[in-house]
Design a protein around this motif. Structure first.
Motif: not given
Length: 371
Positions: A67-73, A75-92
């Motif tokens: 999973a990727v917990w922070s950063g840009e999209a 990095a999420c696509r490169a990692a292949g795991g869950a993109c919790w950075a999306f939640v960190a960016e859009k939770w508000r």
């Protein structure tokens, strides 16, 4: 009395009977009683464990390991795991929608007040007239925080409300108004007055015969047609009216089931004591009827809480709709699993808490009926 009356063969001494089986204490006893009681229970348990062994490692690797917990999209696509950075960016945005970002403390405090009122309502020591005062003050303060316009709070139109505060507000206010209306409809449907019974039955069957989407659409379109020229009702209020009308019909049928479960002898005994109709209902019939139907009532509450997501049909952004809207950002498009999992956890927490409380309430209120 013969030995056969006690389950013994004629002439069989009691001392030869085998002792009753006693479950082993602790974890081993629980496993034997719940998972390995019979051969097919054991087979099902082993099959489920095998499926979990195949699925759980990959899920854990996706959700945590890769999973990727922070950063840009990217990095999420490169990692292949869950993109919790999306939640960190859009939770508000998911939680508060388009409510002004610098005023997010207001819907947060409004939700805390609403949940505080709900927690106070769960404590039976608060049941009584003072609870009605608490509801009026708590929900009034929550509305003031959301709408503003007084005490130096900048006004925020309801078109900007969204996310969890909107879902919670529609659910709590809708059920608070629909429940007494549903009780009255149930009393009307079981009434001895033909006109009242026919009108209540017609309303219940009409509302229950159409989907909630139709009710919301009709409330949004038809209500303004019945208003005088120049008078308008806010879109949020129209949606709230549609939800109340829909929920009241379903709650009425649940309450009617409880009323029909009360023995007629209790009604006759109450009448013999000189109690009037409303005294009988308030003191004897309704308390028992409502305690009998706690599980279906809570099931209706939970369903209503989730059904508020249909307000998107008239342009209101509830919690699920804000999650969908967050996915339209081109930079974060495609992370559907993370968005829906985040929203699903929120729904689960509210629904699970309500179901657990209903189980506790059902147990505590049913003590007097146990034999």
């Amino acid at each position: 009395m013969s030995d056969g009356a006690f389950g013994l063969s004629p002439g069989e001494p009691p001392a030869t009977r085998p002792p009753p089986a006693i479950a082993a204490p602790g974890v081993v006893g629980w496993l034997r009683a719940n998972l390995f009681r019979t051969w097919y229970d054991t087979l099902l348990t082993l099959a489920v464990l095998y499926v979990l062994w195949l699925v759980v490692p990959d899920v854990v690797r996706w959700a945590l390991g890769d999973a990727v917990w922070s950063g840009e999209a990217a990095a999420c696509r490169a990692a292949g795991g869950a993109c919790w950075a999306f939640v960190a960016e859009k939770w508000r945005f998911i939680l508060f929608g388009t409510f002004p970002a610098d005023q997010h403390w207001r819907p947060t405090l409004a939700m805390l007040l609403t949940m505080g009122v709900l927690l106070a309502s769960a404590d039976r020591r608060f049941w009584g007239p003072r609870l009605l005062v608490l509801w009026a003050v708590g929900l009034g303060a929550a509305w003031l925080l959301m709408a503003g316009g007084l005490f130096g709070l900048s006004p925020v139109p309801t078109e900007l409300w969204g996310g969890l505060p909107l879902t919670l507000g529609l659910s709590v206010v809708g059920l608070a108004v629909a429940f007494p209306l549903g009780v009255l409809l149930a009393l009307g449907r079981t009434s001895a007055l033909p006109v009242l019974r026919v009108l209540s039955t017609a309303y219940i069957e009409l509302i229950r015969g159409v989907p909630l989407v139709s009710v919301l659409f009709m409330a949004s379109v038809m209500i303004p047609l019945f208003l005088p020229t120049g008078v308008s009702i806010d879109k949020l209020l129209r949606a709230q009216i549609g939800l109340i009308l829909f929920a009241a019909a379903y709650l009425a049928e649940v309450v009617r089931g409880g009323l029909q479960a009360i023995p007629k002898g209790q009604v006759e005994a109450a009448s013999a004591l000189g109690l009037g109709y409303w005294q009988r209902q308030r003191l004897i019939i309704l308390p028992q009827a409502l305690s009998l139907v706690i599980p279906p009532l809570v099931n209706t509450f939970i369903g209503f809480f989730k059904d508020t997501s249909l307000v998107i049909i008239i342009g209101l952004l509830d919690l699920l709709s804000t999650a969908k809207a967050a996915l339209t950002d081109p930079a974060w498009r495609g992370f559907y699993k993370e968005a829906y999992l985040f929203v699903g956890v929120i729904y689960f927490l509210f629904c699970y808490a309500l179901s657990r409380y209903s189980r506790y309430l059902e147990t505590s209120l049913s003590k007097g009926r146990r034999r």
